[in-house]
Design an enzyme around this catalytic site. Structure first.
Site, short mmCIF file in Angstrom:
data_model
loop_
_atom_site.label_atom_id
_atom_site.label_comp_id
_atom_site.label_asym_id
_atom_site.label_seq_id
_atom_site.Cartn_x
_atom_site.Cartn_y
_atom_site.Cartn_z
N ASN A 1 -10.93 -7.44 0.89
CA ASN A 1 -11.81 -8.86 1.71
C ASN A 1 -11.26 -8.81 3.13
O ASN A 1 -10.47 -8.17 3.47
CB ASN A 1 -11.60 -10.18 0.98
CG ASN A 1 -13.34 -10.73 0.91
OD1 ASN A 1 -13.54 -10.86 2.14
ND2 ASN A 1 -13.66 -10.95 -0.01
N HIS B 1 14.05 -7.75 8.25
CA HIS B 1 15.01 -7.65 9.28
C HIS B 1 16.19 -7.96 8.61
O HIS B 1 16.55 -8.29 7.51
CB HIS B 1 14.62 -8.83 10.20
CG HIS B 1 13.68 -8.49 10.88
ND1 HIS B 1 13.60 -7.84 12.30
CD2 HIS B 1 12.31 -8.83 11.19
CE1 HIS B 1 12.37 -7.77 12.69
NE2 HIS B 1 11.54 -8.45 12.13
N THR C 1 7.85 -12.23 -5.08
CA THR C 1 9.17 -11.35 -4.51
C THR C 1 9.94 -10.79 -5.69
O THR C 1 10.72 -9.85 -5.46
CB THR C 1 10.11 -12.74 -4.26
OG1 THR C 1 10.15 -13.53 -5.36
CG2 THR C 1 9.63 -13.67 -3.28
N LYS C 2 9.21 -10.69 -6.87
CA LYS C 2 9.84 -9.88 -8.06
C LYS C 2 8.72 -8.97 -8.76
O LYS C 2 7.42 -9.42 -8.60
CB LYS C 2 10.29 -10.60 -8.95
CG LYS C 2 11.63 -11.72 -8.43
CD LYS C 2 12.25 -12.57 -9.58
CE LYS C 2 13.34 -13.01 -8.82
NZ LYS C 2 13.98 -14.22 -9.58
#
Length: 184
Positions: free
Chosen positions: A87, A117, A165-166
């Site tokens: 989308n 970073h 995040t996992k």
């Protein structure tokens, strides 16, 4: 010795201060020109496929659909499966590689980012990347963010607004609620 493209894709630290960074930045600039064309011109499905093939350097299957605008930083490290639907207003930062399986649906404003970073505040011009892998028949709902190094298991759903995040196991519902197994 690996060039900057190999180092970047393999997750090694890459500094914007390296002389070779200009080569990497050249690909980024080209991707921005192509994405500008995608996002500002009225294009046929065939023209969109051709543009996506030029962006990624690989064929873009006729079963795939992208609703612009679409934002990407690099383009060359995305692999799309078949029967893919995305989308509007999604962002892919693919320097670390994004692998998308078949029959994947991505909702509006989804962000897939593979680059981060350096955590050292005095070295923030240095980046490192980790791939994102999205297995077959995954649905990523509106405004979800998928972080570097994540694999989303087959048939899973990522809830609206989730920050992943996992790794997500196959057949899971993942989001603001506790992860849950799906049954079909």
């Amino acid at each position: 010795m690996k060039d900057i493209f190999e180092r970047d894709l393999s997750g090694e630290m890459v500094s914007m201060d390296e002389p070779e960074f200009d080569n990497l930045y050249g690909v980024i600039q080209n991707a921005q020109k192509l994405i500008h064309k995608l996002n500002t011109q009225e294009l046929s499905p065939e023209e969109i496929r051709a543009l996506m093939a030029e962006l990624t350097g690989k064929p873009f299957d006729a079963t795939n659909t992208i609703l612009p605008p679409f934002y990407v930083d690099f383009g060359r490290n995305i692999n799309f499966g078949k029967h893919f639907f995305m989308n509007t207003a999604c962002t892919f930062m693919d320097r670390g590689g994004i692998e998308i399986g078949d029959h994947v649906f991505i909702g509006p404003r989804v962000c897939l980012t593979t680059t981060n970073h350096d955590f050292n505040p005095y070295n923030r011009r240095t980046t490192f990347s980790k791939p994102i892998v999205i297995k077959d028949r995954v649905w990523i709902c509106i405004n979800a963010t998928i972080c570097p190094g994540v694999t989303i298991g087959q048939n899973s759903i990522i809830a609206a607004g989730a920050v992943v995040t996992k790794n997500v196991p196959l057949m899971s519902l993942w989001g603001a609620i506790r992860p849950k197994s799906l049954s079909i």
